[in-house]
Design a protein around this motif. Structure first.
Motif, PDB file in Angstrom:
ATOM      1  N   VAL A  31     103.608  33.186  41.789  1.00 50.49           N
ATOM      2  CA  VAL A  31     103.506  34.606  41.429  1.00 50.49           C
ATOM      3  C   VAL A  31     102.640  35.292  42.490  1.00 50.49           C
ATOM      4  O   VAL A  31     101.404  35.197  42.468  1.00 50.49           O
ATOM      5  CB  VAL A  31     102.886  34.784  40.025  1.00 50.49           C
ATOM      6  N   THR A  41     101.320  43.313  38.997  1.00 54.15           N
ATOM      7  CA  THR A  41     101.827  43.853  37.734  1.00 54.15           C
ATOM      8  C   THR A  41     101.702  42.879  36.571  1.00 54.15           C
ATOM      9  O   THR A  41     101.522  43.301  35.424  1.00 54.15           O
ATOM     10  CB  THR A  41     103.294  44.265  37.893  1.00 54.15           C
ATOM     11  N   HIS A  42     101.804  41.570  36.841  1.00 49.80           N
ATOM     12  CA  HIS A  42     101.807  40.593  35.749  1.00 49.80           C
ATOM     13  C   HIS A  42     100.472  39.867  35.549  1.00 49.80           C
ATOM     14  O   HIS A  42     100.280  39.236  34.502  1.00 49.80           O
ATOM     15  CB  HIS A  42     102.902  39.547  35.993  1.00 49.80           C
ATOM     16  N   PRO A  75      97.184  43.546  33.931  1.00 44.70           N
ATOM     17  CA  PRO A  75      96.878  43.182  32.534  1.00 44.70           C
ATOM     18  C   PRO A  75      95.445  42.689  32.336  1.00 44.70           C
ATOM     19  O   PRO A  75      94.805  43.024  31.331  1.00 44.70           O
ATOM     20  CB  PRO A  75      97.902  42.074  32.237  1.00 44.70           C
ATOM     21  N   ALA A 134     104.443  41.206  42.050  1.00 42.05           N
ATOM     22  CA  ALA A 134     104.462  40.548  40.733  1.00 42.05           C
ATOM     23  C   ALA A 134     103.061  40.090  40.337  1.00 42.05           C
ATOM     24  O   ALA A 134     102.705  40.123  39.159  1.00 42.05           O
ATOM     25  CB  ALA A 134     105.424  39.363  40.766  1.00 42.05           C
ATOM     26  N   ARG A 135     102.273  39.682  41.296  1.00 39.72           N
ATOM     27  CA  ARG A 135     100.891  39.258  41.017  1.00 39.72           C
ATOM     28  C   ARG A 135     100.066  40.426  40.498  1.00 39.72           C
ATOM     29  O   ARG A 135      99.221  40.261  39.598  1.00 39.72           O
ATOM     30  CB  ARG A 135     100.280  38.690  42.301  1.00 39.72           C
TER      31      ARG A 135
END
Length: 257
Positions: free
Chosen positions: A157, A164-165, A169, A161-162
């Protein structure tokens, strides 16, 4: 049932304050401090649907535009600065300088470049709101657990993507704290910006009432402003609780463990 209980608790103090105001001002003959009954009568006569469309809705549109733009800029810049140590070292002194400048002081300066229209008012709101969002985002990104980052990297990841995910969070509780602070600042700056060379808006209308010595109407505008602030804060808390339900569950599990 819990929602009803929380709502009742939230409304209890305003109810007590209004009841005390009603009793203490009932026999008031002071021109500048009329009885609350007279203010509430003026409230009903003043804030009709036409007045709300003409003055309240433009204020809310400016508020939301400035707040959302500040949220986008603050989160984006905060993530970039939080992830880059060199950029953070260069940017922090500048950020601290601009954060210390009171936004109302810059209203005349912003008027020179942006004019006296809606753009000026939105820019004032953005300038005041972006700093708590940006700084809280930076701290939230810096506080992301290194183990989580390494685990994400080991599973491939990386890149957007790192962010947003994993990063957003993990930093979302801190970002939400910055957004909560910015919302209260946005309401204040909305009113202040409308007191300068405006032709509509809640702040403009309150000042016009004051200049025309329409004191009950002026107080009714202040009450409406407080109601709007209270309602927006309540809506934000509901949205925050829904978005961070996983975080509240995690904290509850940690406390019980």
């Amino acid at each position: 049932m819990n929602v009803l209980k929380r709502t009742a608790l939230a409304l209890a103090l305003p109810f007590v304050l209004f009841a005390g105001w009603w009793v203490l001002s009932a026999d008031s003959e002071n021109f500048y401090s009329p009885p609350l009954s007279a203010i509430l009568t003026a409230f009903g006569d003043t804030w009709t649907l036409d007045r709300i469309r003409a003055d309240v809705l433009p204020s809310l549109l400016r508020l939301f535009a400035g707040f959302l733009l500040a949220a986008v800029l603050g989160v984006a810049a905060g993530v970039a600065i939080g992830l880059n140590r060199r950029l953070r070292a260069v940017a922090e002194p500048v950020l601290e300088f601009f954060r210390a400048v009171p936004p109302p002081v810059l209203v005349p300066v912003i008027m020179l470049f942006a004019g006296i229209g809606d753009a000026m008012k939105v820019i004032v709101i953005v300038f005041g709101c972006v700093w708590p969002i940006l700084l809280n985002t930076v701290e939230g990104v810096r506080a992301v657990d290194g183990v989580v980052l390494e685990t994400a990297r080991s599973y491939g990841v990386t890149g957007p993507a790192r962010i947003t995910h994993v990063i957003l969070p993990s930093a979302s509780p801190q970002i939400a704290a910055g957004l909560r602070q910015a919302l209260s600042i946005a309401i204040i700056l909305m009113v202040i910006s409308e007191m300068f060379a405006a032709s509509n808006g809640l702040g403009f209308t309150i000042v016009q009432f004051q200049r025309g010595f329409e004191i009950p109407e002026m107080w009714s505008g202040i009450i409406l402003l407080g109601m709007l602030g209270f309602g927006l804060s309540l809506l934000f808390r509901l949205a925050e609780r829904r978005a961070l339900r996983w975080y509240e569950g995690l904290r509850a599990a940690q406390r019980s463990g």
